[in-house]
Design a protein around this motif. Structure first.
Motif, mmCIF file in Angstrom:
data_model
loop_
_atom_site.group_PDB
_atom_site.id
_atom_site.type_symbol
_atom_site.label_atom_id
_atom_site.label_comp_id
_atom_site.label_asym_id
_atom_site.label_seq_id
_atom_site.Cartn_x
_atom_site.Cartn_y
_atom_site.Cartn_z
ATOM 1 N N LYS A 135 60.607 65.946 16.116
ATOM 2 C CA LYS A 135 59.428 66.295 15.309
ATOM 3 C C LYS A 135 59.168 65.288 14.187
ATOM 4 C CE LYS A 135 57.425 70.241 12.821
ATOM 5 N NZ LYS A 135 57.645 71.642 12.369
ATOM 6 N N TYR A 136 60.247 64.821 13.536
ATOM 7 C CA TYR A 136 60.054 63.985 12.346
ATOM 8 C C TYR A 136 60.632 62.568 12.486
ATOM 9 C CZ TYR A 136 59.179 68.536 10.184
ATOM 10 O OH TYR A 136 58.694 69.783 9.875
ATOM 11 N N GLY A 137 61.508 62.330 13.463
ATOM 12 C CA GLY A 137 62.185 61.037 13.553
ATOM 13 C C GLY A 137 61.280 59.935 14.071
ATOM 14 N N GLU A 138 61.709 58.683 13.858
ATOM 15 C CA GLU A 138 60.970 57.519 14.331
ATOM 16 C C GLU A 138 61.482 57.116 15.715
ATOM 17 O OE1 GLU A 138 61.407 54.478 11.417
ATOM 18 O OE2 GLU A 138 60.430 55.625 9.825
ATOM 19 N N SER A 139 60.569 56.584 16.531
ATOM 20 C CA SER A 139 60.946 56.176 17.889
ATOM 21 C C SER A 139 61.969 55.051 17.868
ATOM 22 C CB SER A 139 59.698 55.745 18.659
ATOM 23 O OG SER A 139 59.046 54.662 17.986
ATOM 24 N N SER A 140 61.957 54.243 16.783
ATOM 25 C CA SER A 140 62.869 53.101 16.698
ATOM 26 C C SER A 140 64.322 53.521 16.512
ATOM 27 C CB SER A 140 62.458 52.186 15.537
ATOM 28 O OG SER A 140 62.519 52.894 14.309
ATOM 29 N N THR A 141 64.545 54.784 16.151
ATOM 30 C CA THR A 141 65.928 55.243 15.919
ATOM 31 C C THR A 141 66.474 56.080 17.067
ATOM 32 O OG1 THR A 141 65.126 57.207 14.732
ATOM 33 C CG2 THR A 141 65.597 55.231 13.414
ATOM 34 N N ILE A 142 65.716 56.216 18.164
ATOM 35 C CA ILE A 142 66.164 57.071 19.270
ATOM 36 C C ILE A 142 67.390 56.480 19.966
ATOM 37 C CG2 ILE A 142 64.608 56.010 20.963
ATOM 38 C CD1 ILE A 142 65.550 59.746 20.683
ATOM 39 N N VAL A 143 67.470 55.126 20.000
ATOM 40 C CA VAL A 143 68.636 54.482 20.613
ATOM 41 C C VAL A 143 69.891 54.815 19.813
ATOM 42 C CG1 VAL A 143 69.705 52.264 21.213
ATOM 43 C CG2 VAL A 143 67.259 52.621 21.599
ATOM 44 N N ALA A 144 69.766 54.673 18.465
ATOM 45 C CA ALA A 144 70.912 54.962 17.591
ATOM 46 C C ALA A 144 71.329 56.413 17.703
ATOM 47 C CB ALA A 144 70.550 54.625 16.145
ATOM 48 N N LEU A 145 70.362 57.338 17.817
ATOM 49 C CA LEU A 145 70.689 58.761 17.913
ATOM 50 C C LEU A 145 71.502 59.054 19.171
ATOM 51 C CD1 LEU A 145 70.487 61.680 17.032
ATOM 52 C CD2 LEU A 145 68.225 61.817 18.086
ATOM 53 N N ASN A 146 71.076 58.487 20.323
ATOM 54 C CA ASN A 146 71.827 58.712 21.559
ATOM 55 C C ASN A 146 73.222 58.111 21.476
ATOM 56 O OD1 ASN A 146 70.232 59.978 24.011
ATOM 57 N ND2 ASN A 146 68.744 58.826 22.778
ATOM 58 N N MET A 147 73.319 56.909 20.843
ATOM 59 C CA MET A 147 74.630 56.275 20.682
ATOM 60 C C MET A 147 75.552 57.155 19.841
ATOM 61 S SD MET A 147 75.653 52.776 18.713
ATOM 62 C CE MET A 147 75.450 53.627 17.157
ATOM 63 N N LEU A 148 75.024 57.746 18.736
ATOM 64 C CA LEU A 148 75.832 58.600 17.866
ATOM 65 C C LEU A 148 76.303 59.854 18.584
ATOM 66 C CD1 LEU A 148 73.761 58.253 14.557
ATOM 67 C CD2 LEU A 148 76.035 57.325 14.990
ATOM 68 N N ASN A 149 75.437 60.417 19.409
ATOM 69 C CA ASN A 149 75.860 61.574 20.213
ATOM 70 C C ASN A 149 76.976 61.181 21.171
ATOM 71 O OD1 ASN A 149 74.318 64.192 19.812
ATOM 72 N ND2 ASN A 149 72.629 62.711 19.807
ATOM 73 N N GLY A 150 76.836 59.984 21.771
ATOM 74 C CA GLY A 150 77.891 59.510 22.660
ATOM 75 C C GLY A 150 79.207 59.336 21.927
#
Length: 572
Positions: free
Chosen positions: A183-198
């Motif tokens: 809802k609020y995050g930027e598309s440029s940080t989606i890679v970092a978010l998936n990496m952090l979940n991993g």
């Protein structure tokens, strides 16, 4: 330097030289310059952005606008940050935060703290300081209710904690990002978010989910142009694969990481080369601006010196006039105050004299009445009683009327004697002040309130009759006040003679009162006591607090015994 760069710098120098010559930099001008510098940075034109942001900074300093100064420093720092000059970026971010903290601009404080957190964590590897600034940033983004900034800052906090294997502390932030990033995050940080979940699922050995998120991060990174996050994703994925025994794919991902890292390093080197060229261009521009401004400042300084000289003359004249005015004002006020104090003292003296005259008259009248009652009325009653006694003895008559008459005469005689003693105690007249005070304390003591008497002076010591009488009645009045108002259980009267002064202390453990409101409590009795002591040239000090008892200290010069004949009252 490219022809395009030279042309750009010449245009900027021409435009800003016109500004400098006209000297029309207002706050709106600086705001406009700052916005342009920020836009140029966003499109990657760091050279022009630095030139404009430095000019905006110099004018903001002249305007003494902390908000504009902090914003300009932030833009300069962000340019160097983009150019991989982390030391310069760190310096300017800190300068910006110093000025931002003097303002109410929470948006700017949020950015500066977040950027400092990035440098501390990912360049200096000082995670404690980096996390501190991230948390400060989170406070400000929460305060301004910027949901996008909250998500972004929590992502940085998650990354910082995970990078030092503190997964439990980073997990609450990761949960929040997973919930609100869409809802609020930027598309440029989606890679970092998936990496952090991993990284998280790898830490708890959930290989299936960890693999899914690492692979998602790499797929998204390959589809975009964010090399840095993709590089980190390959590196963390290789660590995961190595941990789980897949050495072949671990090596492949590590190779991808090295390739991307080399590309990023080459870009960084190119940026640093551009920075060197930019710095030369900026220096050239600054020299041109300095030359234009120096010519203007020479003329401006001459005018300012003349204005300053005239201003000083005016200030001196005004200061002299103000000084004369204040001197006259204070002189007139002082004269009025002295006159008021003089009148006040005169009224006080007149009032005191009236009270003292009244007291002296009362004491003289008391002595006369006591003497009259004792010497005349008491003697007449005694004589009448003797005659009646002689008559009854001679006539052997014992009628009821004669017995009643004798009883009435005896009662009248006793009442006259008691009144005479109350007006002028016989102990005071016959034996002196100290016997009389000891007797007074004894008479007033009972099971509810006890009076203790102590004196270092010999009881047989005698002073002037009027002095003893005045001191006695002052103390008697104070003891009566204790009985009536104090609700005390114990009171102490102590007397000492020191260097021809009589020191009298009266202390009780009663309810006390607020001496700050003493004027409200004063009645005729207290005024009379103070006037009596003043008439004796003495001083009185009253110390009391609510529920803490009262102590009264009286110091009066002693009037010693005069060689006069004193009447002696004998009880009948």
């Amino acid at each position: 330097m490219s022809l395009k760069h030279i042309f750009t710098v010449l245009i900027l120098v021409f435009n800003f030289s016109g500004f400098a010559q006209k000297k029309i930099f207002t706050k709106n001008d600086v705001v406009s310059l700052a916005k342009e510098a920020n836009q140029l940075m966003k499109v990657g034109n760091f050279e022009s952005s630095l030139i404009k942001s430095r000019l905006a900074l110099s004018q903001a300093i002249l305007l003494k606008d902390n908000n504009l100064i902090a914003g300009s420093y932030n833009t300069i720092a962000a340019n160097f940050d983009q150019l991989s000059e982390s030391d310069k970026a760190f310096y300017y971010y800190n300068k910006g935060l110093t000025y931002a903290n003097k303002t109410n601009n929470d948006v700017l404080k949020n950015w500066l703290n977040n950027n400092l957190g990035n440098i501390y964590c990912f360049d200096k590897k000082q995670y404690a300081k980096g996390i501190y600034h991230y948390k400060k940033s989170l406070q400000y983004s929460t305060k301004i209710k910027d949901s996008a900034e909250i998500v972004f800052t929590k992502l940085n906090l998650t990354w910082a904690y995970f990078d030092i294997d503190r997964y439990d502390e980073g997990l609450p932030y990761l949960k929040y990002i997973n919930k609100y990033h869409k809802k609020y995050g930027e598309s440029s940080t989606i890679v970092a978010l998936n990496m952090l979940n991993g990284m998280y699922y790898n830490s708890i050995n959930d290989t299936k989910k960890a693999f899914f998120y690492f692979q998602s991060a790499i797929d998204l990174g390959n589809a975009g142009d964010e090399k840095s996050d993709l590089s980190y994703s390959h590196y963390e994925f290789s660590k995961f694969l190595l941990k789980n025994g897949d050495y072949k794919n671990a090596y492949k991902n590590l190779a991808h990481f090295n390739v991307l890292t080399d590309e990023l390093n080459n870009e960084e080197k190119l940026n640093k080369a551009n920075v060197a060229g930019i710095n030369l261009e900026i220096d050239e521009y600054k020299r041109e601006i300095d030359k234009i401004e120096s010519e203007f400042k020479i003329k401006e300084n001459a005018l300012l010196q003349e204005q300053d000289k005239n201003k000083k003359i005016v200030i001196v004249i005004i200061a002299i006039l103000l000084l004369l005015f204040f001197l006259f004002y204070f002189y007139s006020q002082n004269a009025q105050l002295k006159q008021k104090n003089k009148l006040k003292d005169l009224r006080s003296k007149v009032q005191e004299n009236m009270i003292n005259a009244s007291i002296n008259g009362q004491e003289l009248e008391r002595k006369k009445i006591a003497s009259f009652l004792h010497d005349n009325i008491s003697a007449l009653l005694s004589s009448a009683g003797l005659h009646l006694h002689a008559y009854t003895s001679k006539n052997q008559s014992s009628s009821q009327e004669i017995s009643k008459t004798k009883a009435i005469l005896e009662e009248a005689h006793d009442q006259v004697r008691d009144l005479s003693h109350e007006l002028m105690p016989s102990l005071l007249a016959r034996f002196g002040l100290f016997y009389a005070l000891d007797d007074l304390c004894e008479k007033n003591s009972n099971s509810i309130l006890g009076f203790e008497y102590s004196s270092s002076v010999d009881k047989k010591t005698r002073y002037d009759e009027d002095f003893e009488m005045k001191i006695y009645f002052i103390i008697m009045e104070l003891l009566n006040n204790i009985i009536k108002h104090s609700q005390a259980e114990l009171a102490k009267l102590s007397i000492e003679e020191n260097n021809k002064f009589l020191h009298i202390d009266i202390i009780d453990n009663g309810k006390g009162f607020d001496t700050g409101k003493f004027h409200i409590l004063e009645g005729f009795g207290l005024n009379q006591i103070k006037a009596r002591i003043s008439n004796l040239k003495g001083n009185v000090a009253i110390n009391s607090k609510p529920n803490a008892g009262t102590s009264i200290e009286i110091i009066v010069p002693i009037t010693y015994h005069k060689k006069t004949i004193r009447p002696v009252f004998q009880s009948q």
